[in-house]
Design a protein around this motif. Structure first.
Motif, PDB file in Angstrom:
ATOM      1  N   ILE A   1      -3.720  -5.862  -9.656  1.00  0.00           N
ATOM      2  CA  ILE A   1      -4.139  -6.509  -8.240  1.00  0.00           C
ATOM      3  C   ILE A   1      -5.353  -5.534  -7.904  1.00  0.00           C
ATOM      4  O   ILE A   1      -6.518  -6.156  -7.550  1.00  0.00           O
ATOM      5  CB  ILE A   1      -3.217  -6.799  -7.273  1.00  0.00           C
ATOM      6  CG1 ILE A   1      -2.141  -7.827  -7.610  1.00  0.00           C
ATOM      7  CG2 ILE A   1      -3.989  -6.982  -6.107  1.00  0.00           C
ATOM      8  CD1 ILE A   1      -1.114  -7.840  -6.577  1.00  0.00           C
TER       9      ILE A   1
ATOM     10  N   LEU B   1       4.961 -16.402  -6.040  1.00  0.00           N
ATOM     11  CA  LEU B   1       5.056 -15.070  -6.422  1.00  0.00           C
ATOM     12  C   LEU B   1       5.565 -14.246  -5.189  1.00  0.00           C
ATOM     13  O   LEU B   1       6.252 -13.252  -5.676  1.00  0.00           O
ATOM     14  CB  LEU B   1       3.633 -14.416  -6.645  1.00  0.00           C
ATOM     15  CG  LEU B   1       2.847 -14.962  -7.935  1.00  0.00           C
ATOM     16  CD1 LEU B   1       1.452 -14.218  -7.997  1.00  0.00           C
ATOM     17  CD2 LEU B   1       3.584 -14.991  -9.002  1.00  0.00           C
TER      18      LEU B   1
ATOM     19  N   HIS C   1       1.251  -9.396 -12.250  1.00  0.00           N
ATOM     20  CA  HIS C   1       0.825  -9.432 -10.716  1.00  0.00           C
ATOM     21  C   HIS C   1       1.443  -8.033 -10.300  1.00  0.00           C
ATOM     22  O   HIS C   1       1.907  -7.986  -9.276  1.00  0.00           O
ATOM     23  CB  HIS C   1       1.536 -10.454  -9.995  1.00  0.00           C
ATOM     24  CG  HIS C   1       1.274 -10.675  -8.780  1.00  0.00           C
ATOM     25  ND1 HIS C   1      -0.259 -11.289  -8.260  1.00  0.00           N
ATOM     26  CD2 HIS C   1       1.666 -10.497  -7.696  1.00  0.00           C
ATOM     27  CE1 HIS C   1      -0.467 -11.260  -7.167  1.00  0.00           C
ATOM     28  NE2 HIS C   1       0.844 -10.777  -6.537  1.00  0.00           N
TER      29      HIS C   1
END
Length: 352
Positions: A338, A267, A333
């Motif tokens: 988050i 990521l 993401h």
């Protein structure tokens, strides 16, 4: 939740809070939520303590027994606990005791971690496999990944490839050995590629006499390669100037810990907007499949084929790959997602 009404303490990965495990995880969330905290001290009383795996587990278990009202969160984001008893699990407990970082001698450090898992009010890990395993010791287990955006200063915009394909690997020195898994692959195409390695110059061990230069460890690589010192201000600029990032994992030699790493590295590269080729670990395969990008390798032959395929792919193909990666980041993401996951960790404690 009114965090500022609570006495909150944190046990960091590094004393100066500079480690990636600090700034990309709890410290990121604390800054977003304006959480006031102090470094955890065994002699003080708190409402909530966030501990990382480097803490003195024995002392904090005793602290919790004396102060059962204090909420304890324990973070264990690597796959160490999934390993069986071996030299490294024994050495870890002995080393921590000899260095004064653990007040009790554990010949099998998994025993200490198991007790902490059973004691804590919440557990934070980084993969579904870890979560499934840890649930046998604690019913309140959460998955939380790193937030990298504050570390990134440059993103890739040019997807043309020059005379040689520029491969890049970035990471902590003790994982750089995974590059040796590709030694033969890189040798066979040494006329077509160059490798850039971003890490620290020395592999540091608890006792300095065992320290080893990274260049010495990687000296058997038989291709054109360059070592770059890792620096927060420059690492993303170096990566953005390369063609493709690689994440090889030597599963046969390093087993469970290596293969059960989370997708954080993948990521991070995607957020820098660089294409990535990985080994076929559970986390990397899961993420790649969701993104619709089959750029993971099970064998060395896969690595060779996919590197050559990438060399021969068009600039538009590379841009399309990054569009799929970006869509994954936006869907699974984002910063908001988050933060929501961090919120869930603290809400699960039912704090007032």
């Amino acid at each position: 939740m009114r965090f500022n009404d609570l006495r909150i303490a944190y046990w960091p990965y590094s004393a100066d809070y500079s480690g990636p495990g600090d700034r990309r995880r709890f410290l990121f969330y604390a800054a977003e939520k304006n959480i006031q905290y102090q470094i955890a001290c065994i002699d003080k009383e708190y409402d909530l303590i966030y501990l990382t795996v480097g803490c003195d587990i024995n002392k904090w278990i005793k602290y919790k027994k004396k102060n059962p009202h204090v909420k304890l969160i324990f973070e264990i984001v690597d796959s160490y606990f999934l390993e069986g008893l071996n030299f490294f699990t024994a050495a870890r407990g002995i080393t921590k005791f000899l260095m004064g970082k653990e007040s009790r001698l554990y010949f099998d450090y998994r025993v200490a971690i198991k007790k902490m898992l059973q004691t804590a009010d919440a557990i934070v890990c980084s993969t579904p496999i870890q979560r499934d395993f840890l649930l046998r010791y604690n019913s309140n287990v959460h998955i939380s990944l790193d937030f990298f955006e504050a570390d990134i200063t440059h993103k890739k915009t040019n997807y043309s490839v020059g005379n040689k394909l520029k491969l890049v690997w970035e990471g902590q020195t003790y994982t750089a050995h995974n590059l040796l898994y590709l030694k033969d692959v890189l040798k066979s195409i040494s006329d077509k590629v160059e490798l850039h390695i971003i890490t620290d110059p020395v592999i540091k061990f608890p006792f300095k006499i065992f320290n080893k230069k990274t260049a010495t460890m990687l000296s058997s690589l038989q291709c054109e390669y360059y070592l770059h010192d890792w620096n927060k201000a420059t690492f993303s600029k170096i990566i953005a100037g390369m063609d493709i990032a690689i994440i090889p994992l030597n599963s046969k030699k390093y087993g469970t810990i290596t293969m059960n790493k989370p997708e954080n590295k993948l990521l991070l590269f995607w957020q820098i907007q660089i294409p990535v080729l990985t080994s076929e670990s559970p986390a990397y395969k899961r993420v790649m499949d969701k993104a619709g990008l089959p750029f993971y390798c099970k064998t060395k032959e896969d690595w060779l084929k996919k590197i050559l395929d990438f060399i021969n792919s068009s600039e538009d193909d590379k841009i399309d790959e990054m569009k799929k990666a970006t869509k994954y980041l936006e869907t699974y993401h984002s910063k908001e997602i988050i933060i929501e996951r961090w919120d869930e960790i603290f809400y699960s404690l039912q704090l007032k």
